[in-house]
Design a protein around this motif. Structure first.
Motif, PDB file in Angstrom:
ATOM      1  N   ASP A   1       0.915  -1.204  -0.099  1.00 53.27           N
ATOM      2  CA  ASP A   1      -0.112   0.031   0.015  1.00 53.27           C
ATOM      3  C   ASP A   1       0.751   1.101   0.130  1.00 53.27           C
ATOM      4  OD1 ASP A   1      -2.150  -1.545  -0.065  1.00 53.27           O
ATOM      5  OD2 ASP A   1      -2.616  -1.278   2.154  1.00 53.27           O
ATOM      6  N   SER A   2       2.051   1.016   0.723  1.00 51.48           N
ATOM      7  CA  SER A   2       3.060   2.383   0.977  1.00 51.48           C
ATOM      8  C   SER A   2       3.471   2.756  -0.287  1.00 51.48           C
ATOM      9  CB  SER A   2       3.756   2.278   1.856  1.00 51.48           C
ATOM     10  OG  SER A   2       4.793   3.421   2.130  1.00 51.48           O
ATOM     11  N   VAL A   3       4.163   1.626  -1.144  1.00 52.65           N
ATOM     12  CA  VAL A   3       4.579   2.000  -2.462  1.00 52.65           C
ATOM     13  C   VAL A   3       3.884   2.481  -3.358  1.00 52.65           C
ATOM     14  CG1 VAL A   3       5.892   0.782  -4.161  1.00 52.65           C
ATOM     15  CG2 VAL A   3       6.694   0.472  -1.894  1.00 52.65           C
ATOM     16  N   ILE A   4       2.484   1.863  -3.373  1.00 56.07           N
ATOM     17  CA  ILE A   4       1.636   2.063  -4.404  1.00 56.07           C
ATOM     18  C   ILE A   4       1.156   3.624  -4.076  1.00 56.07           C
ATOM     19  CG2 ILE A   4      -0.683   1.733  -5.218  1.00 56.07           C
ATOM     20  CD1 ILE A   4       1.497  -0.202  -6.405  1.00 56.07           C
ATOM     21  N   TYR A   5       1.052   4.050  -2.824  1.00 55.02           N
ATOM     22  CA  TYR A   5       0.648   5.539  -2.575  1.00 55.02           C
ATOM     23  C   TYR A   5       1.753   6.288  -3.082  1.00 55.02           C
ATOM     24  CZ  TYR A   5      -0.693   9.669  -0.099  1.00 55.02           C
ATOM     25  OH  TYR A   5      -0.751  11.036   0.507  1.00 55.02           O
ATOM     26  N   TRP A   6       2.970   6.144  -2.738  1.00 57.02           N
ATOM     27  CA  TRP A   6       3.879   6.946  -3.339  1.00 57.02           C
ATOM     28  C   TRP A   6       4.002   6.928  -4.883  1.00 57.02           C
ATOM     29  CZ3 TRP A   6       6.552  10.656  -0.687  1.00 57.02           C
ATOM     30  CH2 TRP A   6       6.576  10.469   0.674  1.00 57.02           C
ATOM     31  N   ALA A   7       3.813   5.801  -5.603  1.00 59.63           N
ATOM     32  CA  ALA A   7       3.720   5.985  -6.886  1.00 59.63           C
ATOM     33  C   ALA A   7       2.676   6.597  -7.424  1.00 59.63           C
ATOM     34  CB  ALA A   7       3.700   4.407  -7.485  1.00 59.63           C
ATOM     35  N   THR A   8       1.503   6.658  -6.802  1.00 59.66           N
ATOM     36  CA  THR A   8       0.425   7.428  -7.404  1.00 59.66           C
ATOM     37  C   THR A   8       0.062   8.843  -7.021  1.00 59.66           C
ATOM     38  OG1 THR A   8      -0.913   6.247  -5.728  1.00 59.66           O
ATOM     39  CG2 THR A   8      -1.019   5.212  -7.880  1.00 59.66           C
ATOM     40  N   ALA A   9       0.319   8.953  -5.662  1.00 59.14           N
ATOM     41  CA  ALA A   9       0.271  10.280  -4.908  1.00 59.14           C
ATOM     42  C   ALA A   9       1.301  11.564  -5.346  1.00 59.14           C
ATOM     43  CB  ALA A   9      -0.073  10.046  -3.565  1.00 59.14           C
ATOM     44  N   TYR A  10       2.653  10.738  -5.764  1.00 59.12           N
ATOM     45  CA  TYR A  10       3.907  11.468  -5.921  1.00 59.12           C
ATOM     46  C   TYR A  10       4.450  11.315  -7.067  1.00 59.12           C
ATOM     47  CZ  TYR A  10       3.311  13.175  -1.137  1.00 59.12           C
ATOM     48  OH  TYR A  10       2.838  13.700   0.324  1.00 59.12           O
ATOM     49  N   HIS A  11       3.678  10.482  -7.965  1.00 55.03           N
ATOM     50  CA  HIS A  11       4.367  10.252  -9.118  1.00 55.03           C
ATOM     51  C   HIS A  11       5.732   9.733  -9.077  1.00 55.03           C
ATOM     52  CE1 HIS A  11       1.438  13.434 -10.760  1.00 55.03           C
ATOM     53  NE2 HIS A  11       0.829  12.222 -10.364  1.00 55.03           N
ATOM     54  N   ILE A  12       6.284   8.800  -8.400  1.00 55.88           N
ATOM     55  CA  ILE A  12       7.579   8.446  -8.075  1.00 55.88           C
ATOM     56  C   ILE A  12       7.653   7.308  -9.208  1.00 55.88           C
ATOM     57  CG2 ILE A  12       9.046   7.179  -6.812  1.00 55.88           C
ATOM     58  CD1 ILE A  12       8.348   9.835  -5.751  1.00 55.88           C
ATOM     59  N   ASP A  13       8.899   7.410  -9.818  1.00 57.75           N
ATOM     60  CA  ASP A  13       9.234   6.415 -11.085  1.00 57.75           C
ATOM     61  C   ASP A  13      10.063   5.191 -10.485  1.00 57.75           C
ATOM     62  OD1 ASP A  13       8.351   8.663 -13.208  1.00 57.75           O
ATOM     63  OD2 ASP A  13       9.811   9.664 -11.892  1.00 57.75           O
ATOM     64  N   GLY A  14      10.389   5.084  -9.346  1.00 52.65           N
ATOM     65  CA  GLY A  14      11.239   3.813  -8.982  1.00 52.65           C
ATOM     66  C   GLY A  14      11.485   3.854  -7.486  1.00 52.65           C
ATOM     67  N   PHE A  15      11.836   2.678  -7.058  1.00 52.35           N
ATOM     68  CA  PHE A  15      11.990   2.342  -5.561  1.00 52.35           C
ATOM     69  C   PHE A  15      13.433   1.732  -5.261  1.00 52.35           C
ATOM     70  CE2 PHE A  15       7.782   3.200  -6.174  1.00 52.35           C
ATOM     71  CZ  PHE A  15       7.244   4.091  -5.381  1.00 52.35           C
ATOM     72  N   ARG A  16      14.165   2.089  -4.482  1.00 48.07           N
ATOM     73  CA  ARG A  16      15.209   1.412  -4.097  1.00 48.07           C
ATOM     74  C   ARG A  16      15.174   1.033  -2.718  1.00 48.07           C
ATOM     75  NH1 ARG A  16      18.951   2.044   0.457  1.00 48.07           N
ATOM     76  NH2 ARG A  16      21.358   1.554  -0.175  1.00 48.07           N
TER      77      ARG A  16
END
Length: 644
Positions: free
Chosen positions: A313-328
């Motif tokens: 849920d947290s990763v998806i939130y950052w990807a959608t609410a903040y338009h993040i392009d990748g996760f390390r």
């Protein structure tokens, strides 16, 4: 208060947290072992602010699958809140909502967020840059938000230095002199495709009201930005808006944004999640002791269903609410394979989600104790991990410049050319199954020689050479620096480096500056201008890589590994082969020797793209046939001359 984890219900809804609407807000908390839950509301995030007062408390009612819920009427945007919990044995706890989207100063109260009201201008039009979607054009530059712009010579507005908004200033130059670009202006010209930001979620050890410094690997609130990077840490919507503005500015400049996430541990063992469901969130040994695989004594138990759900849920939130392009993923081997694959699948289900990068450190900081059947997401698990989950390759890192745990240990470029045996496999991203790795494709290997941990590349080269003159630019060490870069950028896989490697960044021999001082960590933009030739070398290598994508191994899943050439001594030579029927166009040579070496060239004519000192995408110099002298400590890249 350890609970039987297998007996706890799993909540399958997607509405945990404070779900805001103009006429009401619904609060939902997963707390299956609580006997009662009360919502406490406040006008401010701390008791020291003007107008601070507590509002009427609201009891939550028990709901489905272990949740508690209450709907409160009215427009609650900007209200702050916590939960009070009571358990059957009489114990009590107060906790911030783990799903809070905003908070007050220092993160001790969540805030109800009207997300639409916290958008920067034109946020709805923000899009992922085209280069971020092209696997063969990808490269990653890692930086800390404060380091990026804190230098007084950065040309950034003083009130924005060290803040999210520094990334939004487009025209900055050294001391505002209009000649040498800095910050975003510099990044636009460097040629990387992605910027990886050290943790930007809310962390614990910097007082947001007075300032301070930390790398941010001390998580407090996972789903909201760090307040010390905002111009106003007291009003929760400001940090949200300014973090989004940073992302939008990087996108506008053609750069993707990768977020460094630290889901493997919390800073406090007494964290919000453990207060809400005691004994569930942190991993434990059979005798109840906390495991310490992170070195912090409080590893998150990703194999537990609701912990796994939280991470997804947290990763998806950052990807959608903040338009993040990748996760390390920090210490990714503390997570289990099923959790990592679940995150990858959830990202893939988003529009354009398959272009969102995902990679991590395939190791732990110490021993942990996953429950039976859980597989750590380490190097050995590459066959079980989704083929688009990558790992940092410490084998390549240590082979090129020497091991990180022994300052004086040399590598291939600086005194141990025999280490080149490993590089024979690195150029093909270890797809032959060597070094204990079995990647499914080249994209699973992140190739690098420097990151925020351990010495900067320049300081490591100085340490091996036994020199502490960090501000003297020795010619032999500059050659080693260029060679390190050229090896990483000619190996198959995703290239990555620490910000400033391209201008010989130094921390004056300190390998661990996670608590500062900022003066040692901040990017030295005067040094960047002084080292323009080294910066141009990196720019040229990136341009070569984009122009000849067969170097990357990422153009086609069927792309073959490079063809290794028979070369003398410790030299390495290879031809990056193509997956189509077109003729091979490049040949690459590594010469780690401290003297020039003669090399027999493949048939036909060749012109230079990189001679060890200069690199560019357009061939230069005479046409070469037969033999060529390779300069000492160099990588040479040649392009075939077209024949009519």
């Amino acid at each position: 208060m350890n609970q039987n984890r297998k007996d706890l219900p799993v909540y399958t809804g997607n509405d945990l947290g404070a779900v805001y609407a103009r006429r009401s807000t619904t609060f939902t908390l997963w707390a299956p072992t609580a006997a009662s839950v009360t919502l406490r509301r406040y006008t401010t995030g701390t008791d020291t602010e003007p107008g601070a007062r507590e509002l009427d408390p609201v009891p939550l009612r028990r709901a489905e699958q272990g949740t508690w819920r209450a709907t409160v009427g009215g427009d609650l945007a900007g209200q702050y809140y916590v939960y009070d919990l009571t358990f059957a044995d009489g114990c009590t706890a107060t906790a911030v909502d783990p799903y809070a989207r905003a908070c007050g100063c220092n993160g001790q109260r969540g805030m109800v967020l009207d997300s639409a009201a916290a958008e920067p201008e034109n946020w709805a039009a923000d899009r992922r840059p085209a280069r971020a979607n092209d696997p063969a054009a990808r490269s990653v530059w890692e930086v800390h938000v404060a380091d990026f712009s804190a230098d007084e010579h950065s040309g950034i507005r003083p009130e924005w230095r060290g803040k999210f908004l520094a990334f939004t200033q487009e025209d900055s130059t050294l001391d505002c002199e209009g000649e040498h670009p800095t910050c975003l202006n510099y990044l636009r010209q460097l040629g990387v495709s992605h910027v990886q930001l050290q943790p930007i979620f809310d962390f614990a050890t910097v007082d947001e009201s007075t300032g301070g410094y930390n790398w941010g690997y001390d998580p407090l609130n996972y789903n909201l930005p760090e307040g010390s990077y905002a111009t106003d840490p007291y009003h929760g919507e400001v940090r949200v808006r300014e973090c989004r503005a940073m992302v939008a500015a990087l996108h506008k400049a053609g750069l993707g944004v990768i977020m460094d996430v630290v889901y493997n541990h919390t800073y406090y063992a007494d964290n919000w999640m453990e207060r809400i469901v005691p004994g569930y969130w942190l991993r434990r040994h059979p005798d109840g002791r906390l495991t310490n695989g992170s070195g912090c004594g409080c590893d998150l138990a990703s194999e537990h269903p609701m912990v796994r759900k939280y991470l997804v849920d947290s990763v998806i939130y950052w990807a959608t609410a903040y338009h993040i392009d990748g996760f390390r993923f920090d210490l990714m081997a503390l997570h289990d394979v099923d959790t990592m694959n679940a995150i990858r699948a959830a990202l893939d289900a988003l529009p354009g989600g398959k272009n969102i990068l995902m990679y991590g450190e395939p190791w732990q900081g110490g021993a942990t104790c996953m429950e039976a059947g859980a597989i750590p997401a380490d190097k050995n698990a590459l066959p079980q991990l989704d083929g688009r989950i990558g790992i940092f390759c410490d084998n390549t890192r240590d082979t090129i410049k020497g091991g990180v745990f022994d300052a004086r240990a040399p590598g291939y470029v600086n005194g141990a050319p025999g280490a080149g045996y490993t590089l024979l496999h690195a150029v093909g991203a270890y797809r032959d199954g060597t070094e204990g790795m079995q990647p499914r494709n080249s994209g699973q290997i992140v190739q690098y020689v420097s990151a925020h941990d351990n010495f900067t590349l320049w300081d490591k080269l100085k340490a091996v050479a036994g020199r502490r003159t960090y501000d003297i630019f020795d010619g032999d060490l500059l050659a080693q620096n260029r060679m390190c870069a050229a090896i990483c950028l000619t190996c198959q896989g995703l290239p990555f480096w620490q910000a400033g490697e391209e201008f010989a960044r130094t921390k004056h021999g300190d390998p661990n500056t996670y608590k500062g001082p900022l003066a040692e960590n901040a990017l030295d933009w005067t040094r960047a201008a002084r080292m323009g030739e080294l910066v141009e070398f990196y720019q040229g290598l990136l341009a070569i890589r984009r122009t000849w994508p067969e170097l990357t191994g990422l153009t086609d899943p069927a792309q073959p590994a490079p063809l290794l050439l028979a070369v003398p001594g410790w030299l390495i030579g290879f031809v990056p082969e193509r997956s189509d029927d077109a003729p091979n166009r490049l040949v690459v040579y590594y010469n780690p020797e401290r003297t020039a070496q003669w090399m027999n060239l493949p048939g036909g004519g060749w012109r230079t793209l990189c001679d060890g000192r200069h690199a560019q995408a357009t061939p230069f110099g005479p046409v070469r046939t037969g033999q060529m002298e390779l300069p000492a400590t160099s990588v040479v890249i040649l392009a075939a001359v077209k024949t009519e």
